[in-house]
Design an enzyme around this catalytic site. Structure first.
Site, PDB file in Angstrom:
ATOM      1  N   ASN A 264       8.916 -11.864   0.897  1.00 23.29           N
ATOM      2  CA  ASN A 264       8.272 -11.446   2.145  1.00 23.29           C
ATOM      3  C   ASN A 264       6.817 -11.920   2.085  1.00 23.29           C
ATOM      4  O   ASN A 264       6.309 -12.263   1.012  1.00 23.29           O
ATOM      5  CB  ASN A 264       8.394  -9.930   2.355  1.00 23.29           C
ATOM      6  CG  ASN A 264       7.900  -9.127   1.171  1.00 23.29           C
ATOM      7  OD1 ASN A 264       7.385  -9.659   0.205  1.00 23.29           O
ATOM      8  ND2 ASN A 264       8.062  -7.825   1.233  1.00 23.29           N
TER       9      ASN A 264
ATOM     10  N   CYS B  72       2.926  -0.742  -2.750  1.00 24.31           N
ATOM     11  CA  CYS B  72       3.807  -1.825  -2.312  1.00 24.31           C
ATOM     12  C   CYS B  72       4.107  -2.690  -3.532  1.00 24.31           C
ATOM     13  O   CYS B  72       3.190  -3.288  -4.105  1.00 24.31           O
ATOM     14  CB  CYS B  72       3.147  -2.644  -1.204  1.00 24.31           C
ATOM     15  SG  CYS B  72       4.107  -4.085  -0.689  1.00 24.31           S
TER      16      CYS B  72
ATOM     17  N   ASN C 240       9.323  -1.372  -4.871  1.00 29.23           N
ATOM     18  CA  ASN C 240       9.468   0.041  -5.196  1.00 29.23           C
ATOM     19  C   ASN C 240      10.841   0.549  -4.778  1.00 29.23           C
ATOM     20  O   ASN C 240      11.451   1.376  -5.459  1.00 29.23           O
ATOM     21  CB  ASN C 240       8.368   0.854  -4.506  1.00 29.23           C
ATOM     22  CG  ASN C 240       7.001   0.586  -5.107  1.00 29.23           C
ATOM     23  OD1 ASN C 240       6.832   0.558  -6.312  1.00 29.23           O
ATOM     24  ND2 ASN C 240       6.015   0.371  -4.249  1.00 29.23           N
TER      25      ASN C 240
ATOM     26  N   GLU D 291       0.952  -2.781   5.405  1.00 31.19           N
ATOM     27  CA  GLU D 291       2.227  -3.466   5.579  1.00 31.19           C
ATOM     28  C   GLU D 291       2.525  -3.682   7.052  1.00 31.19           C
ATOM     29  O   GLU D 291       2.282  -2.799   7.885  1.00 31.19           O
ATOM     30  CB  GLU D 291       3.346  -2.665   4.912  1.00 31.19           C
ATOM     31  CG  GLU D 291       3.138  -2.500   3.405  1.00 31.19           C
ATOM     32  CD  GLU D 291       4.342  -1.943   2.701  1.00 31.19           C
ATOM     33  OE1 GLU D 291       5.443  -2.501   2.903  1.00 31.19           O
ATOM     34  OE2 GLU D 291       4.202  -0.964   1.954  1.00 31.19           O
TER      35      GLU D 291
ATOM     36  N   THR E 129       6.093  -5.533  -3.890  1.00 36.06           N
ATOM     37  CA  THR E 129       5.929  -6.969  -3.688  1.00 36.06           C
ATOM     38  C   THR E 129       4.456  -7.313  -3.509  1.00 36.06           C
ATOM     39  O   THR E 129       3.990  -8.365  -3.940  1.00 36.06           O
ATOM     40  CB  THR E 129       6.736  -7.455  -2.468  1.00 36.06           C
ATOM     41  OG1 THR E 129       6.377  -6.680  -1.319  1.00 36.06           O
ATOM     42  CG2 THR E 129       8.230  -7.332  -2.717  1.00 36.06           C
ATOM     43  N   GLY E 130       3.707  -6.388  -2.866  1.00 36.61           N
ATOM     44  CA  GLY E 130       2.270  -6.601  -2.696  1.00 36.61           C
ATOM     45  C   GLY E 130       1.527  -6.595  -4.015  1.00 36.61           C
ATOM     46  O   GLY E 130       0.584  -7.370  -4.215  1.00 36.61           O
TER      47      GLY E 130
ATOM     48  N   ASN F 188      11.835  -0.837   8.034  1.00 34.70           N
ATOM     49  CA  ASN F 188      10.495  -0.272   8.048  1.00 34.70           C
ATOM     50  C   ASN F 188      10.402   0.869   9.062  1.00 34.70           C
ATOM     51  O   ASN F 188      11.295   1.070   9.880  1.00 34.70           O
ATOM     52  CB  ASN F 188       9.469  -1.358   8.378  1.00 34.70           C
ATOM     53  CG  ASN F 188       9.474  -2.473   7.363  1.00 34.70           C
ATOM     54  OD1 ASN F 188       9.425  -2.223   6.163  1.00 34.70           O
ATOM     55  ND2 ASN F 188       9.546  -3.717   7.827  1.00 34.70           N
TER      56      ASN F 188
ATOM     57  N   ASN G   1       5.405   5.286  -2.525  1.00 36.74           N
ATOM     58  CA  ASN G   1       6.086   4.447  -1.545  1.00 36.74           C
ATOM     59  C   ASN G   1       7.460   5.074  -1.299  1.00 36.74           C
ATOM     60  O   ASN G   1       8.388   4.864  -2.069  1.00 36.74           O
ATOM     61  CB  ASN G   1       6.204   3.035  -2.099  1.00 36.74           C
ATOM     62  CG  ASN G   1       6.495   1.974  -1.061  1.00 36.74           C
ATOM     63  OD1 ASN G   1       6.792   0.841  -1.424  1.00 36.74           O
ATOM     64  ND2 ASN G   1       6.414   2.286   0.210  1.00 36.74           N
TER      65      ASN G   1
ATOM     66  N   HIS H 163       2.715 -12.294   2.104  1.00 39.22           N
ATOM     67  CA  HIS H 163       1.541 -11.534   1.676  1.00 39.22           C
ATOM     68  C   HIS H 163       0.279 -12.380   1.785  1.00 39.22           C
ATOM     69  O   HIS H 163       0.296 -13.585   1.516  1.00 39.22           O
ATOM     70  CB  HIS H 163       1.699 -11.069   0.225  1.00 39.22           C
ATOM     71  CG  HIS H 163       2.795 -10.076   0.039  1.00 39.22           C
ATOM     72  ND1 HIS H 163       2.614  -8.730   0.225  1.00 39.22           N
ATOM     73  CD2 HIS H 163       4.104 -10.246  -0.283  1.00 39.22           C
ATOM     74  CE1 HIS H 163       3.761  -8.105   0.013  1.00 39.22           C
ATOM     75  NE2 HIS H 163       4.676  -9.003  -0.292  1.00 39.22           N
TER      76      HIS H 163
END
Length: 279
Positions: free
Chosen positions: A162, A222, A75, A213, A224-225, A64, A13, A164
Protein backbone atom coordinates in the site's frame (compact mmCIF):
# COMPACT_ATOMS: atom_id res chain seq x y z
CA UNK A 1 -28.29 -10.53 10.97
CA UNK A 2 -26.35 -11.11 14.18
CA UNK A 3 -22.57 -11.26 13.79
CA UNK A 4 -20.01 -12.40 16.31
CA UNK A 5 -16.73 -10.50 16.34
CA UNK A 6 -13.48 -10.21 18.24
CA UNK A 7 -11.97 -6.80 18.82
CA UNK A 8 -8.16 -7.01 18.68
CA UNK A 9 -5.35 -4.48 18.67
CA UNK A 10 -1.66 -4.23 17.91
CA UNK A 11 -0.06 -1.12 19.42
CA UNK A 12 -3.49 0.48 19.58
CA UNK A 13 -4.25 -0.21 15.90
CA UNK A 14 -7.64 -1.83 16.55
CA UNK A 15 -10.00 -3.69 14.23
CA UNK A 16 -13.16 -5.76 14.51
CA UNK A 17 -12.31 -9.29 13.36
CA UNK A 18 -15.00 -11.54 11.88
CA UNK A 19 -14.41 -15.29 11.61
CA UNK A 20 -15.79 -16.08 8.16
CA UNK A 21 -14.96 -19.76 8.54
CA UNK A 22 -18.09 -19.83 10.73
CA UNK A 23 -20.27 -17.02 9.34
CA UNK A 24 -20.55 -15.14 6.03
CA UNK A 25 -20.33 -11.35 6.08
CA UNK A 26 -22.16 -9.89 3.12
CA UNK A 27 -21.50 -6.15 3.55
CA UNK A 28 -18.11 -5.63 5.23
CA UNK A 29 -17.76 -2.07 3.90
CA UNK A 30 -21.08 -1.13 5.48
CA UNK A 31 -20.10 -2.86 8.71
CA UNK A 32 -16.88 -0.87 8.80
CA UNK A 33 -18.59 2.46 8.26
CA UNK A 34 -21.28 1.77 10.86
CA UNK A 35 -19.42 0.04 13.68
CA UNK A 36 -15.98 1.65 13.44
CA UNK A 37 -17.49 4.86 14.77
CA UNK A 38 -16.22 5.41 18.31
CA UNK A 39 -19.39 7.14 19.52
CA UNK A 40 -22.23 5.35 17.75
CA UNK A 41 -20.54 1.98 17.09
CA UNK A 42 -18.03 -0.34 18.71
CA UNK A 43 -15.04 1.82 17.80
CA UNK A 44 -12.16 0.66 15.59
CA UNK A 45 -9.87 1.59 12.72
CA UNK A 46 -11.89 -0.74 10.53
CA UNK A 47 -13.03 -4.33 9.95
CA UNK A 48 -10.97 -7.42 9.07
CA UNK A 49 -12.47 -10.62 7.69
CA UNK A 50 -10.71 -13.95 8.35
CA UNK A 51 -11.62 -16.30 5.51
CA UNK A 52 -10.65 -19.74 4.19
CA UNK A 53 -7.82 -19.81 1.64
CA UNK A 54 -6.85 -22.31 -1.02
CA UNK A 55 -3.17 -21.29 -0.90
CA UNK A 56 -2.51 -20.43 2.77
CA UNK A 57 -3.75 -21.13 6.30
CA UNK A 58 -6.26 -18.28 5.98
CA UNK A 59 -7.10 -15.20 3.94
CA UNK A 60 -7.70 -11.71 5.28
CA UNK A 61 -9.63 -8.78 3.84
CA UNK A 62 -9.28 -5.29 5.35
CA UNK A 63 -11.91 -2.54 5.28
CA UNK A 64 -10.99 0.90 6.57
CA UNK A 65 -13.27 2.98 8.76
CA UNK A 66 -14.57 4.81 5.67
CA UNK A 67 -15.52 1.51 4.01
CA UNK A 68 -12.67 1.46 1.49
CA UNK A 69 -10.84 -1.84 1.10
CA UNK A 70 -7.13 -2.02 1.86
CA UNK A 71 -4.59 -4.52 0.62
CA UNK A 72 -2.37 -4.99 3.65
CA UNK A 73 -2.19 -4.22 7.36
CA UNK A 74 0.90 -5.18 9.36
CA UNK A 75 -0.76 -4.91 12.75
CA UNK A 76 -3.87 -6.61 11.43
CA UNK A 77 -2.11 -9.65 9.99
CA UNK A 78 -0.36 -10.26 13.32
CA UNK A 79 -3.75 -10.27 15.06
CA UNK A 80 -5.11 -12.65 12.43
CA UNK A 81 -2.27 -15.02 13.31
CA UNK A 82 -3.12 -14.73 16.99
CA UNK A 83 -6.81 -15.40 16.33
CA UNK A 84 -6.05 -18.49 14.25
CA UNK A 85 -3.82 -19.91 16.98
CA UNK A 86 -5.89 -18.96 20.03
CA UNK A 87 -9.19 -20.11 18.49
CA UNK A 88 -7.70 -23.47 17.54
CA UNK A 89 -8.41 -22.99 13.84
CA UNK A 90 -4.70 -23.36 13.08
CA UNK A 91 -2.74 -24.51 16.12
CA UNK A 92 0.78 -23.86 14.88
CA UNK A 93 3.26 -21.05 15.41
CA UNK A 94 4.41 -20.74 11.78
CA UNK A 95 1.53 -19.49 9.65
CA UNK A 96 0.85 -18.26 6.14
CA UNK A 97 -1.87 -15.64 5.54
CA UNK A 98 -3.13 -14.60 2.13
CA UNK A 99 -3.57 -10.83 1.78
CA UNK A 100 -4.34 -8.35 -0.98
CA UNK A 101 -0.60 -7.85 -1.43
CA UNK A 102 0.43 -11.50 -1.43
CA UNK A 103 1.01 -14.30 1.06
CA UNK A 104 2.66 -13.22 4.32
CA UNK A 105 4.50 -15.57 6.66
CA UNK A 106 4.15 -15.23 10.42
CA UNK A 107 6.07 -16.58 13.39
CA UNK A 108 4.10 -16.44 16.63
CA UNK A 109 5.49 -16.10 20.13
CA UNK A 110 3.32 -18.13 22.52
CA UNK A 111 3.12 -17.84 26.32
CA UNK A 112 0.51 -19.29 28.66
CA UNK A 113 -1.17 -21.12 25.79
CA UNK A 114 -1.94 -17.98 23.77
CA UNK A 115 -0.08 -16.01 21.12
CA UNK A 116 1.37 -12.78 22.51
CA UNK A 117 3.55 -11.39 19.74
CA UNK A 118 4.29 -12.10 16.11
CA UNK A 119 6.91 -11.40 13.48
CA UNK A 120 5.67 -11.11 9.91
CA UNK A 121 7.57 -11.04 6.65
CA UNK A 122 6.12 -7.96 4.97
CA UNK A 123 7.69 -8.47 1.56
CA UNK A 124 10.22 -6.23 -0.19
CA UNK A 125 9.70 -2.45 -0.12
CA UNK A 126 9.37 -0.76 -3.49
CA UNK A 127 10.57 2.84 -3.91
CA UNK A 128 9.78 3.17 -7.62
CA UNK A 129 7.35 6.05 -8.27
CA UNK A 130 5.03 3.89 -10.38
CA UNK A 131 4.77 1.29 -7.63
CA UNK A 132 3.54 3.73 -4.97
CA UNK A 133 2.14 5.45 -7.12
CA UNK A 134 3.43 9.02 -6.97
CA UNK A 135 3.59 11.41 -9.92
CA UNK A 136 7.32 12.15 -9.76
CA UNK A 137 10.17 11.21 -12.04
CA UNK A 138 13.25 9.09 -11.35
CA UNK A 139 14.10 5.55 -10.32
CA UNK A 140 12.99 6.18 -6.74
CA UNK A 141 11.67 9.05 -4.60
CA UNK A 142 14.03 9.74 -1.69
CA UNK A 143 14.10 13.17 -0.02
CA UNK A 144 12.41 14.66 -3.08
CA UNK A 145 11.40 18.34 -2.76
CA UNK A 146 7.66 18.93 -3.28
CA UNK A 147 5.02 21.51 -2.40
CA UNK A 148 1.94 20.30 -0.52
CA UNK A 149 -0.59 22.54 1.19
CA UNK A 150 1.40 25.63 0.32
CA UNK A 151 4.49 24.36 2.16
CA UNK A 152 7.70 22.79 0.93
CA UNK A 153 8.54 19.28 2.08
CA UNK A 154 11.11 16.60 1.34
CA UNK A 155 9.35 13.28 0.87
CA UNK A 156 10.36 9.64 0.50
CA UNK A 157 7.75 7.37 -1.06
CA UNK A 158 7.54 3.63 -0.40
CA UNK A 159 5.11 0.91 -1.39
CA UNK A 160 4.65 -1.83 1.22
CA UNK A 161 1.74 -3.32 -0.70
CA UNK A 162 0.00 0.00 0.00
CA UNK A 163 1.25 3.56 -0.61
CA UNK A 164 3.29 5.57 1.90
CA UNK A 165 4.86 9.02 1.96
CA UNK A 166 7.47 9.65 4.68
CA UNK A 167 8.51 13.11 5.89
CA UNK A 168 11.29 13.69 8.43
CA UNK A 169 10.59 16.42 10.97
CA UNK A 170 12.26 17.83 14.08
CA UNK A 171 9.35 17.10 16.44
CA UNK A 172 6.34 14.97 15.54
CA UNK A 173 4.41 16.01 18.67
CA UNK A 174 4.10 19.61 17.46
CA UNK A 175 2.32 18.71 14.21
CA UNK A 176 -1.43 19.10 13.65
CA UNK A 177 -2.25 15.98 11.66
CA UNK A 178 -5.92 16.90 11.43
CA UNK A 179 -4.74 19.61 9.02
CA UNK A 180 -1.62 18.08 7.48
CA UNK A 181 -2.99 14.56 7.03
CA UNK A 182 -5.81 15.41 4.62
CA UNK A 183 -3.50 17.73 2.65
CA UNK A 184 -1.12 14.83 1.99
CA UNK A 185 -3.81 12.16 1.54
CA UNK A 186 -5.67 14.34 -0.96
CA UNK A 187 -2.67 15.72 -2.81
CA UNK A 188 -2.75 15.40 -6.57
CA UNK A 189 0.73 13.89 -6.38
CA UNK A 190 -0.84 10.62 -5.23
CA UNK A 191 -3.50 9.34 -7.65
CA UNK A 192 -4.59 6.56 -5.26
CA UNK A 193 -4.26 8.63 -2.08
CA UNK A 194 -1.46 8.12 0.43
CA UNK A 195 -0.69 7.09 3.99
CA UNK A 196 1.47 9.89 5.40
CA UNK A 197 4.15 9.19 8.03
CA UNK A 198 5.77 12.06 9.91
CA UNK A 199 9.01 10.79 11.42
CA UNK A 200 11.40 12.15 14.02
CA UNK A 201 14.86 10.50 13.99
CA UNK A 202 16.07 9.41 17.44
CA UNK A 203 19.35 7.72 16.48
CA UNK A 204 20.73 5.00 14.21
CA UNK A 205 18.32 2.39 15.60
CA UNK A 206 15.27 4.38 16.69
CA UNK A 207 12.66 6.68 15.19
CA UNK A 208 9.40 8.22 16.41
CA UNK A 209 6.40 8.35 14.14
CA UNK A 210 2.84 9.57 13.74
CA UNK A 211 0.70 8.46 10.83
CA UNK A 212 -2.35 9.69 8.96
CA UNK A 213 -3.97 6.83 7.04
CA UNK A 214 -5.91 7.60 3.88
CA UNK A 215 -8.98 5.55 4.92
CA UNK A 216 -8.96 5.99 8.70
CA UNK A 217 -7.35 9.32 9.62
CA UNK A 218 -4.69 9.47 12.34
CA UNK A 219 -4.24 6.08 14.02
CA UNK A 220 -2.25 5.01 17.07
CA UNK A 221 -0.07 2.71 14.95
CA UNK A 222 0.45 1.46 11.40
CA UNK A 223 2.57 -1.61 10.67
CA UNK A 224 3.15 -0.99 6.98
CA UNK A 225 3.79 2.66 7.84
CA UNK A 226 6.42 1.67 10.41
CA UNK A 227 8.15 -0.42 7.74
CA UNK A 228 7.98 2.45 5.23
CA UNK A 229 9.41 4.87 7.81
CA UNK A 230 12.30 2.52 8.62
CA UNK A 231 13.02 1.97 4.91
CA UNK A 232 12.99 5.75 4.33
CA UNK A 233 15.40 6.26 7.23
CA UNK A 234 17.76 3.67 5.78
CA UNK A 235 17.47 5.07 2.23
CA UNK A 236 18.33 8.53 3.59
CA UNK A 237 21.35 7.20 5.48
CA UNK A 238 19.84 7.87 8.91
CA UNK A 239 19.67 4.19 9.94
CA UNK A 240 21.43 1.00 8.87
CA UNK A 241 20.02 -1.87 6.89
CA UNK A 242 19.94 -5.36 8.46
CA UNK A 243 19.69 -3.81 11.94
CA UNK A 244 16.51 -3.81 14.01
CA UNK A 245 14.97 -0.35 14.24
CA UNK A 246 12.65 0.56 17.12
CA UNK A 247 9.67 2.54 15.83
CA UNK A 248 7.86 4.43 18.61
CA UNK A 249 4.22 5.27 17.91
CA UNK A 250 1.46 6.81 20.05
CA UNK A 251 0.13 3.28 20.73
CA UNK A 252 3.41 1.54 21.53
CA UNK A 253 6.56 0.28 19.86
CA UNK A 254 7.18 -1.89 16.82
CA UNK A 255 10.44 -3.38 15.58
CA UNK A 256 11.39 -3.33 11.90
CA UNK A 257 14.32 -4.95 10.14
CA UNK A 258 14.97 -4.51 6.41
CA UNK A 259 16.71 -7.74 5.52
CA UNK A 260 18.31 -8.98 2.34
CA UNK A 261 15.00 -9.65 0.62
CA UNK A 262 12.17 -8.20 2.67
CA UNK A 263 11.11 -6.24 5.72
CA UNK A 264 10.29 -7.98 8.98
CA UNK A 265 7.82 -6.44 11.41
CA UNK A 266 7.57 -7.54 15.05
CA UNK A 267 5.12 -6.44 17.70
CA UNK A 268 2.30 -7.37 20.06
CA UNK A 269 -1.11 -8.79 19.19
CA UNK A 270 -3.82 -8.63 21.84
CA UNK A 271 -7.49 -9.46 22.21
CA UNK A 272 -9.59 -6.63 23.66
CA UNK A 273 -12.98 -8.37 23.92
CA UNK A 274 -15.48 -10.54 22.06
CA UNK A 275 -19.04 -9.58 21.31
CA UNK A 276 -21.91 -9.65 18.86
CA UNK A 277 -23.74 -7.00 16.89
CA UNK A 278 -26.89 -6.76 14.81
CA UNK A 279 -26.73 -5.48 11.25
Amino acid sequence: MTYRFTKMQGCGNDYLYFDCFAQPVTDPAGLARRFSDRHFGVGSDGVILILPSEVADARMRIFNADGSEGKMCGNGVRCVGKYLYDSGRCKKTALRVETGSGIKTLQLEVAGGVARRATVGMGPPDLRPAAVPVLLQGERVVNAPVKIGGQRWQITCVSMGNPHCVVFVDCVDELDLTVLGPLFAGSGLFPEGINAEFVQPLGERAIKMRVYERGSGETLACGTGACAAAVAAIAAGRCRREEEIAVSLPGGQLQVRWGERECYLSGPAETVFCGQLEW
